[in-house]
Each structure stands twice: as structure tokens, then as C-alpha cells.
Design a protein around this motif. Structure first.
Motif, PDB file in Angstrom:
ATOM      1  N   LEU A 134       0.803  -1.121  -0.019  1.00  0.00           N
ATOM      2  CA  LEU A 134       0.136   0.069   0.001  1.00  0.00           C
ATOM      3  C   LEU A 134       1.003   1.282  -0.087  1.00  0.00           C
ATOM      4  CD1 LEU A 134      -2.679  -1.256   2.333  1.00  0.00           C
ATOM      5  CD2 LEU A 134      -3.047  -1.295  -0.097  1.00  0.00           C
ATOM      6  N   ILE A 135       1.452   1.578   0.972  1.00  0.00           N
ATOM      7  CA  ILE A 135       2.198   2.851   1.451  1.00  0.00           C
ATOM      8  C   ILE A 135       3.658   2.530   0.543  1.00  0.00           C
ATOM      9  CG2 ILE A 135       3.555   2.167   3.324  1.00  0.00           C
ATOM     10  CD1 ILE A 135       3.547   5.548   4.084  1.00  0.00           C
ATOM     11  N   VAL A 136       3.799   1.868   0.697  1.00  0.00           N
ATOM     12  CA  VAL A 136       4.423   1.540   0.033  1.00  0.00           C
ATOM     13  C   VAL A 136       4.925   0.961  -1.854  1.00  0.00           C
ATOM     14  CG1 VAL A 136       6.541  -0.822  -0.849  1.00  0.00           C
ATOM     15  CG2 VAL A 136       6.733  -0.037   1.555  1.00  0.00           C
ATOM     16  N   ARG A 137       3.823   1.281  -2.205  1.00  0.00           N
ATOM     17  CA  ARG A 137       3.788   1.092  -3.314  1.00  0.00           C
ATOM     18  C   ARG A 137       3.597   2.686  -3.977  1.00  0.00           C
ATOM     19  NH1 ARG A 137      -1.068  -1.946  -7.116  1.00  0.00           N
ATOM     20  NH2 ARG A 137      -1.673  -0.229  -8.599  1.00  0.00           N
ATOM     21  N   VAL A 138       2.410   3.667  -3.214  1.00  0.00           N
ATOM     22  CA  VAL A 138       2.304   4.541  -3.984  1.00  0.00           C
ATOM     23  C   VAL A 138       2.965   5.506  -3.395  1.00  0.00           C
ATOM     24  CG1 VAL A 138       0.540   6.537  -3.187  1.00  0.00           C
ATOM     25  CG2 VAL A 138      -0.171   4.307  -2.648  1.00  0.00           C
ATOM     26  N   ARG A 139       3.414   5.505  -2.486  1.00  0.00           N
ATOM     27  CA  ARG A 139       5.013   6.612  -2.031  1.00  0.00           C
ATOM     28  C   ARG A 139       6.652   5.954  -2.793  1.00  0.00           C
ATOM     29  NH1 ARG A 139       4.162  11.549  -0.568  1.00  0.00           N
ATOM     30  NH2 ARG A 139       2.575  11.634   1.089  1.00  0.00           N
ATOM     31  N   GLU A 140       6.557   4.946  -3.431  1.00  0.00           N
ATOM     32  CA  GLU A 140       7.228   4.001  -4.691  1.00  0.00           C
ATOM     33  C   GLU A 140       8.928   3.607  -3.649  1.00  0.00           C
ATOM     34  OE1 GLU A 140       7.919   7.419  -7.662  1.00  0.00           O
ATOM     35  OE2 GLU A 140       6.456   6.251  -8.722  1.00  0.00           O
ATOM     36  N   VAL A 212      -6.933   4.399  -3.373  1.00  0.00           N
ATOM     37  CA  VAL A 212      -7.629   3.706  -3.852  1.00  0.00           C
ATOM     38  C   VAL A 212      -7.177   2.130  -4.546  1.00  0.00           C
ATOM     39  CG1 VAL A 212      -9.898   3.262  -4.872  1.00  0.00           C
ATOM     40  CG2 VAL A 212      -9.694   5.017  -2.723  1.00  0.00           C
ATOM     41  N   ALA A 213      -6.118   2.831  -5.539  1.00  0.00           N
ATOM     42  CA  ALA A 213      -5.993   1.916  -6.865  1.00  0.00           C
ATOM     43  C   ALA A 213      -4.855   0.351  -5.846  1.00  0.00           C
ATOM     44  CB  ALA A 213      -5.232   2.780  -7.633  1.00  0.00           C
ATOM     45  N   ALA A 214      -4.460   0.959  -4.692  1.00  0.00           N
ATOM     46  CA  ALA A 214      -3.371  -0.370  -4.301  1.00  0.00           C
ATOM     47  C   ALA A 214      -4.212  -0.784  -3.877  1.00  0.00           C
ATOM     48  CB  ALA A 214      -2.553   0.976  -2.989  1.00  0.00           C
ATOM     49  N   TYR A 215      -5.880  -0.087  -2.937  1.00  0.00           N
ATOM     50  CA  TYR A 215      -6.235  -1.269  -2.359  1.00  0.00           C
ATOM     51  C   TYR A 215      -6.926  -1.672  -2.700  1.00  0.00           C
ATOM     52  CZ  TYR A 215      -5.875   0.242   2.746  1.00  0.00           C
ATOM     53  OH  TYR A 215      -5.092   0.733   4.133  1.00  0.00           O
ATOM     54  N   ASP A 216      -7.686  -1.594  -4.231  1.00  0.00           N
ATOM     55  CA  ASP A 216      -8.270  -2.711  -5.213  1.00  0.00           C
ATOM     56  C   ASP A 216      -6.943  -3.419  -5.808  1.00  0.00           C
ATOM     57  OD1 ASP A 216     -10.318  -0.701  -5.046  1.00  0.00           O
ATOM     58  OD2 ASP A 216     -10.382   0.051  -6.972  1.00  0.00           O
ATOM     59  N   ALA A 217      -6.139  -3.020  -5.473  1.00  0.00           N
ATOM     60  CA  ALA A 217      -5.580  -4.155  -6.266  1.00  0.00           C
ATOM     61  C   ALA A 217      -5.065  -5.881  -4.752  1.00  0.00           C
ATOM     62  CB  ALA A 217      -3.953  -3.936  -6.242  1.00  0.00           C
ATOM     63  N   ALA A 218      -4.648  -4.987  -4.003  1.00  0.00           N
ATOM     64  CA  ALA A 218      -5.275  -5.728  -2.544  1.00  0.00           C
ATOM     65  C   ALA A 218      -5.774  -6.814  -1.785  1.00  0.00           C
ATOM     66  CB  ALA A 218      -4.151  -4.968  -2.017  1.00  0.00           C
ATOM     67  N   LEU A 219      -6.934  -5.801  -2.488  1.00  0.00           N
ATOM     68  CA  LEU A 219      -7.796  -6.418  -1.778  1.00  0.00           C
ATOM     69  C   LEU A 219      -8.719  -8.108  -2.301  1.00  0.00           C
ATOM     70  CD1 LEU A 219     -10.120  -3.392  -0.348  1.00  0.00           C
ATOM     71  CD2 LEU A 219      -9.179  -5.657   0.682  1.00  0.00           C
ATOM     72  N   SER A 220      -8.623  -7.647  -4.135  1.00  0.00           N
ATOM     73  CA  SER A 220      -8.487  -8.334  -4.985  1.00  0.00           C
ATOM     74  C   SER A 220      -7.071 -10.121  -5.381  1.00  0.00           C
ATOM     75  CB  SER A 220      -8.497  -7.441  -6.741  1.00  0.00           C
ATOM     76  OG  SER A 220      -9.466  -7.124  -6.796  1.00  0.00           O
ATOM     77  N   ARG A 221      -6.390  -8.973  -5.422  1.00  0.00           N
ATOM     78  CA  ARG A 221      -5.232 -10.534  -4.424  1.00  0.00           C
ATOM     79  C   ARG A 221      -5.000 -11.008  -3.761  1.00  0.00           C
ATOM     80  NH1 ARG A 221      -0.486  -7.893  -8.669  1.00  0.00           N
ATOM     81  NH2 ARG A 221      -0.012  -9.940  -8.662  1.00  0.00           N
ATOM     82  N   THR A 222      -5.546 -10.860  -2.895  1.00  0.00           N
ATOM     83  CA  THR A 222      -5.084 -11.718  -1.145  1.00  0.00           C
ATOM     84  C   THR A 222      -6.223 -11.625  -0.786  1.00  0.00           C
ATOM     85  OG1 THR A 222      -4.678  -9.354  -0.156  1.00  0.00           O
ATOM     86  CG2 THR A 222      -2.862 -10.327  -1.485  1.00  0.00           C
ATOM     87  N   SER A 223      -7.780 -11.784  -0.879  1.00  0.00           N
ATOM     88  CA  SER A 223      -8.994 -12.085  -0.753  1.00  0.00           C
ATOM     89  C   SER A 223      -8.955 -13.851  -0.832  1.00  0.00           C
ATOM     90  CB  SER A 223     -10.214 -12.013  -0.980  1.00  0.00           C
ATOM     91  OG  SER A 223     -10.970 -11.928  -0.172  1.00  0.00           O
ATOM     92  N   THR A 224      -8.777 -14.620  -0.912  1.00  0.00           N
ATOM     93  CA  THR A 224      -8.919 -16.065  -0.326  1.00  0.00           C
ATOM     94  C   THR A 224      -9.899 -16.286   0.102  1.00  0.00           C
ATOM     95  OG1 THR A 224      -6.828 -16.641   1.460  1.00  0.00           O
ATOM     96  CG2 THR A 224      -6.112 -15.763  -1.058  1.00  0.00           C
ATOM     97  N   GLU A 225     -10.199 -18.147  -0.351  1.00  0.00           N
ATOM     98  CA  GLU A 225     -11.104 -18.864   1.237  1.00  0.00           C
ATOM     99  C   GLU A 225     -10.452 -19.123   2.166  1.00  0.00           C
ATOM    100  OE1 GLU A 225     -14.662 -20.870   1.224  1.00  0.00           O
ATOM    101  OE2 GLU A 225     -13.974 -19.517  -0.643  1.00  0.00           O
ATOM    102  N   GLU A 226      -9.043 -19.091   3.125  1.00  0.00           N
ATOM    103  CA  GLU A 226      -8.906 -19.362   3.760  1.00  0.00           C
ATOM    104  C   GLU A 226      -8.673 -18.132   4.258  1.00  0.00           C
ATOM    105  OE1 GLU A 226      -6.707 -22.013   0.222  1.00  0.00           O
ATOM    106  OE2 GLU A 226      -6.952 -20.233   0.771  1.00  0.00           O
ATOM    107  N   ALA A 227      -8.449 -16.903   4.105  1.00  0.00           N
ATOM    108  CA  ALA A 227      -8.193 -15.849   4.496  1.00  0.00           C
ATOM    109  C   ALA A 227      -8.595 -14.587   3.771  1.00  0.00           C
ATOM    110  CB  ALA A 227      -6.536 -15.121   4.529  1.00  0.00           C
TER     111      ALA A 227
END
Length: 272
Positions: A134-140, A212-227
Motif C-alpha cells: 500500500l504505502i510502499v507502492r503509493v510512495r514508491e 484506492v487503486a492500491a487497495y483495489d489491487a490488494a483486496l482483489s489479489r489477496t482475498s482467499t477462501e482461507e483468509a
């Protein structure tokens, strides 16, 4: 309350999240009656307190609760309200701030792994390992080639925790930009809240769309059945708290916990 196998705010694995299309004031799960919902919240938080005691007594499970949000999103308020009836014994809150020199000398998950729950513990992450996409991505702060691979690494990390007996529930507290403005202004207008305000908040607010773009990606790519992730409408604090409490109560009830029986050595003992 409407009973569903999965609440409407759960992000199913493989779903593309578009936060701009989600209403931060949605009230469809419970309706919009604040007074009735607050009574329900009281019952749920008391039930959560009982289930946390059972988690501790049962001694077979671990629960990790991840809270993420933009600035003023309500992480602290959620902890105060939802967990008001839990026993401090067996509960910890881990807040992840700017990494220390020692932490930066290790891989980014090193400090996180040390805070994960042990057996019979409930641990709440106030911010988490997701800051590293998130911040690491946004703040490069690191190149794209570095943070891009972290989605898969985080999913694998959480899968390993689940395989070792940890139940993971992740909440993104979704507020609107207008609501953030109101909350920041309240900090400026209220003397007892001045300590919460920092000019850095305004610098982060200027990057709203990037976050918002960073959260969109994180939520999409790390929401799993287990977590799984839950995108919680959070403009209204009482509704936010109700959703989080209900999801946690349902999660703990599904674990099939039970109180241990009396130690055989104590059978027939009479206290005089």
C-alpha cells in the motif's frame, strides 16, 4: 439480522474489487435503524467476549483479525467498540508503524510473523503486512518489481498460518473521501483531538486515488477462501462496528469450540 453463508461484504477469491463502486454508507445487511442496531451491537460484543473466553479455554485455535483503512478510517474506534467485552488475557493488539532499523534489516514479513497469534490467542493487527503493498507502492519506496511479487508472497504466508491452525479474518474499513474530510476537520476543530492531527495526513489525502487503486489491487489479489477480506461500509461508525462484530461472532461460532471437562484428579473433590 439476515443470515447468509457469506456476508455481502466478503470478497470472494478471484473477485476484482472496485472500491469506487462500493457504497461506504451501505446498510443493506442490517437496515438503517441506528437505535435497534446499537442494541444488536451490545448483544454481539457480549457474545464475542464469551467466545473469546471459550477460545482461550478450548486451547486449540488461534484467531488473527486484520484491520486496514485509509487515514481516519476507524481502526482504533473499531477496536474500542467491538472488543470492549473481551478479556485482556488472551488478546493482543499489534500496531505496525514505520519499520525500525532492525526490522528493515530483515525481510518485510519478519516483524509480522513475530506478532501472529499463538494457540488460544486472539490478535488484532492495527495496520499490517499490507502496508508493504500500500504505502510502499503509493510512495514508491521500493521498485514495482519488488512490491508486485508481494501479493503472492502474502497469500502464501497467510496460507501457511492457516495450515498451522490460525483462522484469519481481514477487514478493510471503507470510508468516502468526504467522510475523511469531515473527520480530519473534526480533529482540527476539537482541542482534545489536536494530538491526532498531522500535516502528513494532508499529504496522504492528496494521494487518495493512488491509495484506492492500491487497495483495489490488494483486496482483489489477496482475498482467499482461507483468509478472506471484508469491505466494510464505514462512513457510519455504528454500522461498521456491527458488521465487524457479526462477522467475528459467526467466525468463532463455526470453530466448534467447547469448554474442557473437569480434570479427573478433581472428580469428587469438595472444597471445605
Amino acid at each position: 439480522m439476515q443470515e447468509l453463508e457469506h456476508p455481502p461484504y466478503r470478497v470472494e477469491q478471484g473477485t476484482e474489487v472496485d472500491l469506487a463502486a462500493r457504497d461506504p454508507r451501505d446498510g443493506s445487511w442490517f437496515g438503517g435503524d441506528k437505535s435497534a442496531s446499537q442494541r444488536s451491537l451490545m448483544r454481539l460484543t457480549k457474545r464475542l467476549g464469551g467466545l473469546q473466553e471459550l477460545l482461550y479455554a478450548d486451547g486449540r485455535h488461534k484467531l488473527l483479525v486484520v484491520l486496514q483503512a485509509t487515514d481516519t478510517g476507524g481502526k482504533d474506534g473499531t477496536v474500542r467498540s467491538v472488543f470492549r467485552h473481551v478479556n485482556p488475557v488472551g488478546v493482543r493488539v499489534a500496531a505496525f508503524k514505520k519499520p525500525s532499523t532492525v526490522e528493515l534489516a530483515h525481510d518485510y514479513l519478519w516483524r509480522v510473523h513475530q506478532q501472529t497469534p499463538g494457540t488460544a490467542e486472539l490478535v488484532i493487527f492495527n495496520r499490517s503486512h499490507y502496508e508493504d503493498v500500500l504505502i510502499v507502492r503509493v510512495r514508491e519506496l521500493v521498485p514495482r518489481s519488488v512490491w508486485e511479487q508481494r501479493y503472492a508472497q502474502i497469500a502464501e504466508f497467510e496460507k501457511r498460518l492457516v495450515e498451522e491452525g490460525t483462522t484469519i479474518v481481514k477487514f478493510f474499513l471503507h470510508i468516502s473521501k468526504d467522510e475523511q474530510r469531515r473527520r480530519l476537520q473534526a480533529r482540527l476543530d476539537t482541542p482534545t483531538k489536536h494530538w491526532k492531527f498531522s500535516s502528513a495526513d494532508l499529504a496522504e489525502r492528496a494521494l487518495w486515488d493512488d491509495y484506492v487503486a492500491a487497495y483495489d489491487a490488494a483486496l482483489s489479489r489477496t482475498s482467499t477462501e482461507e483468509a478472506p477480506w471484508y469491505v466494510v461500509p464505514a462512513d457510519r461508525k455504528w454500522y461498521r462496528n456491527l458488521v465487524v462484530a457479526k462477522v467475528l461472532v459467526d467466525t468463532l461460532e463455526r470453530l466448534g469450540m467447547k469448554y474442557p471437562g473437569l480434570d479427573p484428579d478433581a472428580a469428587g473433590v469438595v472444597i471445605e
